[in-house]
Write a protein that holds these residues in place. Structure first.
Motif, PDB file in Angstrom:
ATOM      1  N   THR A 425       0.841  -1.193   0.000  1.00  0.00           N
ATOM      2  CA  THR A 425       0.000   0.000   0.000  1.00  0.00           C
ATOM      3  C   THR A 425       0.880   1.248   0.000  1.00  0.00           C
ATOM      4  N   PRO A 426       0.703   2.156  -0.947  1.00  0.00           N
ATOM      5  CA  PRO A 426       1.552   3.346  -0.998  1.00  0.00           C
ATOM      6  C   PRO A 426       1.263   4.313   0.149  1.00  0.00           C
ATOM      7  N   PHE A 427       2.292   5.018   0.556  1.00  0.00           N
ATOM      8  CA  PHE A 427       2.176   6.038   1.596  1.00  0.00           C
ATOM      9  C   PHE A 427       1.948   7.391   0.935  1.00  0.00           C
ATOM     10  N   PRO A 428       1.265   8.283   1.624  1.00  0.00           N
ATOM     11  CA  PRO A 428       1.092   9.635   1.072  1.00  0.00           C
ATOM     12  C   PRO A 428       2.431  10.361   1.024  1.00  0.00           C
ATOM     13  N   LEU A 429       2.534  11.318   0.132  1.00  0.00           N
ATOM     14  CA  LEU A 429       3.782  12.073  -0.033  1.00  0.00           C
ATOM     15  C   LEU A 429       4.174  12.800   1.257  1.00  0.00           C
ATOM     16  N   ALA A 430       3.218  13.050   2.127  1.00  0.00           N
ATOM     17  CA  ALA A 430       3.507  13.733   3.392  1.00  0.00           C
ATOM     18  C   ALA A 430       4.473  12.949   4.256  1.00  0.00           C
ATOM     19  N   VAL A 431       4.520  11.618   4.076  1.00  0.00           N
ATOM     20  CA  VAL A 431       5.460  10.802   4.855  1.00  0.00           C
ATOM     21  C   VAL A 431       6.898  11.204   4.550  1.00  0.00           C
ATOM     22  N   VAL A 432       7.171  11.533   3.295  1.00  0.00           N
ATOM     23  CA  VAL A 432       8.517  11.978   2.926  1.00  0.00           C
ATOM     24  C   VAL A 432       8.882  13.251   3.683  1.00  0.00           C
ATOM     25  N   GLY A 433       7.924  14.168   3.799  1.00  0.00           N
ATOM     26  CA  GLY A 433       8.172  15.394   4.551  1.00  0.00           C
ATOM     27  C   GLY A 433       8.443  15.123   6.013  1.00  0.00           C
ATOM     28  N   ILE A 445      15.617   7.141   0.526  1.00  0.00           N
ATOM     29  CA  ILE A 445      14.308   6.695   0.997  1.00  0.00           C
ATOM     30  C   ILE A 445      13.724   5.750  -0.044  1.00  0.00           C
ATOM     31  N   SER A 446      13.333   4.560   0.395  1.00  0.00           N
ATOM     32  CA  SER A 446      12.714   3.592  -0.509  1.00  0.00           C
ATOM     33  C   SER A 446      11.410   3.113   0.111  1.00  0.00           C
ATOM     34  N   ILE A 447      10.321   3.763  -0.254  1.00  0.00           N
ATOM     35  CA  ILE A 447       8.992   3.395   0.232  1.00  0.00           C
ATOM     36  C   ILE A 447       8.006   3.590  -0.925  1.00  0.00           C
ATOM     37  N   PRO A 448       6.904   2.843  -0.938  1.00  0.00           N
ATOM     38  CA  PRO A 448       5.885   3.078  -1.967  1.00  0.00           C
ATOM     39  C   PRO A 448       5.170   4.402  -1.703  1.00  0.00           C
ATOM     40  N   LEU A 449       4.921   5.159  -2.752  1.00  0.00           N
ATOM     41  CA  LEU A 449       4.356   6.494  -2.590  1.00  0.00           C
ATOM     42  C   LEU A 449       3.148   6.699  -3.511  1.00  0.00           C
ATOM     43  N   ASP A 450       2.320   7.642  -3.103  1.00  0.00           N
ATOM     44  CA  ASP A 450       1.230   8.140  -3.930  1.00  0.00           C
ATOM     45  C   ASP A 450       1.352   9.661  -3.950  1.00  0.00           C
ATOM     46  N   ALA A 451       1.739  10.197  -5.113  1.00  0.00           N
ATOM     47  CA  ALA A 451       1.989  11.641  -5.224  1.00  0.00           C
ATOM     48  C   ALA A 451       0.867  12.357  -5.946  1.00  0.00           C
ATOM     49  N   THR A 452      -0.315  11.751  -5.982  1.00  0.00           N
ATOM     50  CA  THR A 452      -1.430  12.442  -6.626  1.00  0.00           C
ATOM     51  C   THR A 452      -1.941  13.592  -5.763  1.00  0.00           C
ATOM     52  N   VAL A 453      -1.766  13.477  -4.437  1.00  0.00           N
ATOM     53  CA  VAL A 453      -2.138  14.545  -3.515  1.00  0.00           C
ATOM     54  C   VAL A 453      -0.851  15.131  -2.937  1.00  0.00           C
ATOM     55  N   VAL A 454      -0.623  16.419  -3.187  1.00  0.00           N
ATOM     56  CA  VAL A 454       0.609  17.064  -2.743  1.00  0.00           C
ATOM     57  C   VAL A 454       0.297  17.955  -1.548  1.00  0.00           C
ATOM     58  N   PRO A 455       0.953  17.735  -0.414  1.00  0.00           N
ATOM     59  CA  PRO A 455       0.713  18.586   0.760  1.00  0.00           C
ATOM     60  C   PRO A 455       1.095  20.031   0.489  1.00  0.00           C
ATOM     61  N   SER A 456       0.475  20.922   1.199  1.00  0.00           N
ATOM     62  CA  SER A 456       0.800  22.339   1.076  1.00  0.00           C
ATOM     63  C   SER A 456       2.186  22.606   1.658  1.00  0.00           C
ATOM     64  N   VAL A 457       2.922  23.496   1.039  1.00  0.00           N
ATOM     65  CA  VAL A 457       4.249  23.843   1.536  1.00  0.00           C
ATOM     66  C   VAL A 457       4.194  25.048   2.476  1.00  0.00           C
ATOM     67  N   GLU A 458       3.004  25.623   2.673  1.00  0.00           N
ATOM     68  CA  GLU A 458       2.878  26.780   3.559  1.00  0.00           C
ATOM     69  C   GLU A 458       3.272  26.396   4.988  1.00  0.00           C
ATOM     70  N   GLY A 459       4.168  27.167   5.560  1.00  0.00           N
ATOM     71  CA  GLY A 459       4.582  26.929   6.943  1.00  0.00           C
ATOM     72  C   GLY A 459       5.643  25.865   7.116  1.00  0.00           C
ATOM     73  N   ILE A 460       6.027  25.164   6.048  1.00  0.00           N
ATOM     74  CA  ILE A 460       7.059  24.133   6.152  1.00  0.00           C
ATOM     75  C   ILE A 460       8.435  24.783   6.159  1.00  0.00           C
ATOM     76  N   VAL A 461       9.210  24.435   7.154  1.00  0.00           N
ATOM     77  CA  VAL A 461      10.602  24.887   7.231  1.00  0.00           C
ATOM     78  C   VAL A 461      11.481  23.654   7.015  1.00  0.00           C
ATOM     79  N   GLY A 462      12.055  23.546   5.840  1.00  0.00           N
ATOM     80  CA  GLY A 462      12.855  22.370   5.515  1.00  0.00           C
ATOM     81  C   GLY A 462      14.146  22.309   6.316  1.00  0.00           C
ATOM     82  N   VAL A 463      14.639  21.074   6.491  1.00  0.00           N
ATOM     83  CA  VAL A 463      15.885  20.846   7.230  1.00  0.00           C
ATOM     84  C   VAL A 463      16.952  20.397   6.238  1.00  0.00           C
ATOM     85  N   PRO A 464      18.032  21.185   6.055  1.00  0.00           N
ATOM     86  CA  PRO A 464      19.094  20.769   5.117  1.00  0.00           C
ATOM     87  C   PRO A 464      19.732  19.461   5.569  1.00  0.00           C
TER      88      PRO A 464
END
Length: 543
Positions: A425-433, A445-464
């Motif tokens: 079963t694929p995981f939502p793209l939010a799991v990658v975040g 990262i090697s996991i099954p994904l479903d990228a049809t729904v993309v989470p909003s990037v508002e408020g996300i502070v990425g970690v280098p």
């Protein structure tokens, strides 16, 4: 020449440089006698095979004989030359050999005629000729037979520290020749593929002849379905474990073996001292493996740092782990492992309860049972190990883990570099975040994904990404989905990935054939567009 260049201590430091190869040392020994006396100790220190030293016997005692394809197994390279003794040896033949042999501290000996060992093997006929007239030990410059004048047994290399022995199914090692190689100064022994030519009595000889032995590495994965050969393999391993139990100085044992389960063999293995690495393949486990297994005594396997096994039942691995206390296990890798749903939970719980929580850095599991469904309770015990850098679970039926579960799990692995979970079963793209935010060192990262729904990037502070890029850069990130990933909007997915992995180049590597399917081809083309966008994205630019 400056007088400083005649000081042995300075020459010793210069010639011991790892940057000098044997060709350099050969040139150095020709400069002058002072340099020769120091440099030849390094020139002969490591002997990758025995024939260069055996060529120091008188020229009339040996020849390089042509070897044809018919004379060597698994070989199709035409012709070659192999060292061959052509007459019986006499005591006077060994003078030059002994002069240079005293410098050898590490040597390798091949006892087979195959493509893997090449042509540097010592023929059986030559082993017997050497045994019949071995080099004699000297006292006051005069050679004397040890059997008559000294309790010491002659050895070929009197200052040997490390010995590597390799054979194959057609090799032969003469007992008395092996005795000549086993110098009492040996502290490290590496033995590979010898069970077909190694008498069980040889192990006791090793322990008796090498009282200073500290490290033993055995790699022997010979496999057979022949009942008689299986019994021979059991005897081979029993004699090894029994002999090692008498080794007084042994501190490091690596076993890379295959065997058929028996209670007696497991108990003998448990008594093996200083076992730090255990790599094994269980032959016939689906037929011969009993339930329950024998009780392994407490405080066994106390030195174990690495477990690598193939086709072994999880029950046996769990029993090995639970027999110890605060085991310093660093790596556990189980391939084609037979386990039931509850046995996976028992395995990870055993790791948590019986292993040093600061030690474990790698957990890898590939199941042979198709019905295993991974849930949070199976992975939760692994959160006790904060130094994990790699977690991999493959060949399972599915995984039932949501984004909230990943929050709880990944937050305990700040050093994680690689994460694999091959669910159906694929995981939502939010799991990658989530993984990106909680694991700042995660780059694969090697996991099954479903990228049809993309989470909003508002408020996300990425970690280098940190700790893996070297100087002046941020580590690249690669996603390896085990199956085709549905995707709708390439630009939105690329934006999300660059936001959660700021500064990193992000690549999605599917590595799959679309087999002419129009939908799969469309997904593949869209992911190619994602990779193109992320590759050309310049950090700091606005989308």
């Amino acid at each position: 020449m400056h007088p400083v260049l005649s000081i042995p201590e300075i020459l010793f430091q210069c010639f011991s440089s790892y940057k000098l190869d044997k060709a350099d040392l050969c040139r150095i020994v020709r400069v002058c006698r002072t340099w020769k006396d120091v440099a030849e100790a390094f020139l002969w220190k490591y002997l990758p095979r025995l024939d260069p030293l055996l060529r120091l016997l008188p020229e009339d005692a040996w020849t390089m004989e042509a070897v044809t394809k018919d004379q060597i197994y698994h070989w199709d390279s035409g012709r070659a030359l192999a060292y061959t003794l052509r007459r019986a040896l006499v005591p006077g033949d060994w003078a030059t050999f002994q002069h240079y042999g005293k410098f050898v501290q590490s040597a390798s000996m091949n006892a087979g005629q195959s493509e893997s060992t090449g042509f540097d093997y010592v023929r059986v006929e030559d082993q017997w000729r050497i045994v019949q007239c071995p080099p004699l030990r000297t006292v006051g410059g005069q050679a004397k037979p040890d059997a008559e004048h000294s309790p010491e047994i002659p050895v070929l290399l009197p200052h040997l520290r490390s010995l590597f022995i390799k054979a194959d199914t057609h090799g032969t090692i003469v007992s008395d020749f092996l005795a000549l190689l086993l110098s009492p100064t040996i502290t490290f022994l590496d033995v590979t593929d010898v069970r077909y030519c190694w008498s069980p009595a040889y192990w006791k000889m090793v322990v008796d002849r090498c009282p200073r032995l500290e490290t033993l590495h055995l790699s022997d994965f010979a496999r057979t379905k022949d009942a008689a050969m299986m019994l021979s393999i059991d005897e081979f391993l029993h004699s090894l474990f029994e002999a090692l139990s008498m080794a007084q100085c042994l501190t490091d044992t690596h076993l890379n073996i295959s065997f058929r389960y028996s209670d007696a063999l497991v108990l003998a293995l448990a008594a093996c001292p200083a076992l730090t690495m255990l790599s094994f393949r269980m032959d016939g486990y689906n037929v011969d493996f009993p339930r329950p297994i024998v009780d392994i005594p407490c405080r066994s396997f106390q030195s174990l740092k690495v477990i690598l096994c193939t086709r072994a039942p999880a029950q046996l691995v769990t029993a090995i782990i639970t027999s110890g206390h605060n085991v310093p296990l660093e790596i556990i890798e189980l391939e084609d492992c037979a386990l039931m749903q509850d046995e996976l939970v028992s395995l990870t719980a055993a790791l948590r309860d019986h292993c040093d929580r600061r030690a474990l850095t790698m957990f890898s599991l590939s199941c042979s049972s198709s019905g295993v469904i991974v849930q949070k309770e199976a992975l939760a015990p692994l959160t006790a190990f904060g130094n994990l850098t790699s977690v991999s679970i493959k060949e399972i039926a599915d995984a039932v883990i949501d984004v909230a579960d990943f929050e709880d799990l990944a937050g305990c692995w700040p050093l994680l570099h690689e994460f694999t979970l091959s669910a159906k079963t694929p995981f939502p793209l939010a799991v990658v975040g989530t993984l990106a935010r909680l694991c700042p060192r995660l780059i694969e990262i090697s996991i099954p994904l479903d990228a049809t729904v993309v989470p909003s990037v508002e408020g996300i502070v990425g970690v280098p990404r940190v700790g893996s890029a070297g100087e002046g850069g941020v580590a690249p990130v690669t996603l390896f989905p085990p199956d085709w990933v549905p995707i709708a909007d390439a630009e939105e997915v690329a934006r999300y990935l660059q936001t959660v992995f700021p500064g990193s180049s992000v690549t999605v590597d599917q590595g799959l054939d679309d087999m002419g399917d129009a939908v799969l081809k469309q997904w593949g083309d869209t992911w190619d567009r994602v990779n193109e966008i992320t590759e050309n994205f310049v950090p700091g630019e606005r989308w």
